[in-house]
Design a protein around this motif. Structure first.
Motif, short mmCIF file in Angstrom:
data_model
loop_
_atom_site.label_atom_id
_atom_site.label_comp_id
_atom_site.label_asym_id
_atom_site.label_seq_id
_atom_site.Cartn_x
_atom_site.Cartn_y
_atom_site.Cartn_z
N LEU A 37 0.83 -1.21 0.00
CA LEU A 37 0.00 0.00 0.00
C LEU A 37 0.86 1.26 0.00
O LEU A 37 0.56 2.22 -0.71
CB LEU A 37 -0.94 -0.02 1.20
N HIS A 38 1.92 1.28 0.77
CA HIS A 38 2.84 2.42 0.75
C HIS A 38 3.39 2.64 -0.66
O HIS A 38 3.46 3.77 -1.13
CB HIS A 38 4.01 2.21 1.72
N HIS A 39 3.79 1.55 -1.31
CA HIS A 39 4.36 1.67 -2.66
C HIS A 39 3.33 2.21 -3.64
O HIS A 39 3.64 3.09 -4.44
CB HIS A 39 4.90 0.31 -3.13
N GLY A 40 2.12 1.67 -3.61
CA GLY A 40 1.08 2.17 -4.51
C GLY A 40 0.73 3.61 -4.22
O GLY A 40 0.59 4.43 -5.14
N ALA A 41 0.60 3.94 -2.95
CA ALA A 41 0.24 5.31 -2.55
C ALA A 41 1.32 6.31 -2.93
O ALA A 41 1.01 7.45 -3.29
CB ALA A 41 -0.01 5.35 -1.05
N SER A 42 2.57 5.89 -2.88
CA SER A 42 3.66 6.82 -3.22
C SER A 42 3.58 7.29 -4.66
O SER A 42 4.10 8.34 -5.01
CB SER A 42 5.02 6.18 -2.95
N ASN A 43 2.88 6.50 -5.48
CA ASN A 43 2.70 6.85 -6.90
C ASN A 43 1.27 7.30 -7.20
O ASN A 43 0.92 7.49 -8.36
CB ASN A 43 3.07 5.66 -7.78
N GLY A 44 0.44 7.42 -6.18
CA GLY A 44 -0.91 7.93 -6.36
C GLY A 44 -1.90 6.95 -6.96
O GLY A 44 -2.91 7.36 -7.53
N HIS A 45 -1.67 5.67 -6.81
CA HIS A 45 -2.53 4.66 -7.41
C HIS A 45 -3.75 4.38 -6.52
O HIS A 45 -3.73 3.52 -5.65
CB HIS A 45 -1.74 3.36 -7.65
N VAL A 46 -4.82 5.12 -6.77
CA VAL A 46 -6.03 5.00 -5.95
C VAL A 46 -6.67 3.64 -6.10
O VAL A 46 -7.04 3.00 -5.12
CB VAL A 46 -7.04 6.12 -6.30
#
Length: 92
Positions: A37-46
């Motif tokens: 989740l941190h990795h996805g969030a760091s790139n804005g992947h909602v």
């Protein structure tokens, strides 16, 4: 990417995914304390964040610097993603 992640492990790392409960697997953290989740969030992947939370990633998990995935998203300018993750924290 500079962060090793459990999906990068080979057989010598003794990671037996078949015997690990899904909630433990999806909440694994890398060497900086980041979950998927941190990795996805760091790139804005909602949408990725939505799927990860649906399968059991805990949005309250903090990295080694005390940041949630929402914090990481916000620090990278991804307010929509951060707001979504924060909304999921508040309902848990």
């Amino acid at each position: 990417m500079g962060r090793p992640f459990p999906s990068d492990c080979d057989e010598s790392d003794n990671l037996n995914r078949e015997q690990m409960p899904l909630d433990q697997y999806v909440n694994m953290q890398d060497n900086e304390g980041w979950t998927a989740l941190h990795h996805g969030a760091s790139n804005g992947h909602v949408e990725t964040s939505h799927v990860l939370i649906e399968v059991g990633v805990d949005p309250r998990t903090t990295d080694h610097r005390g940041r949630t995935a929402a914090d990481v998203a916000r620090q990278n300018g991804h307010t929509e993603c951060a707001d979504y993750i924060d909304s999921q924290i508040s309902i848990r």
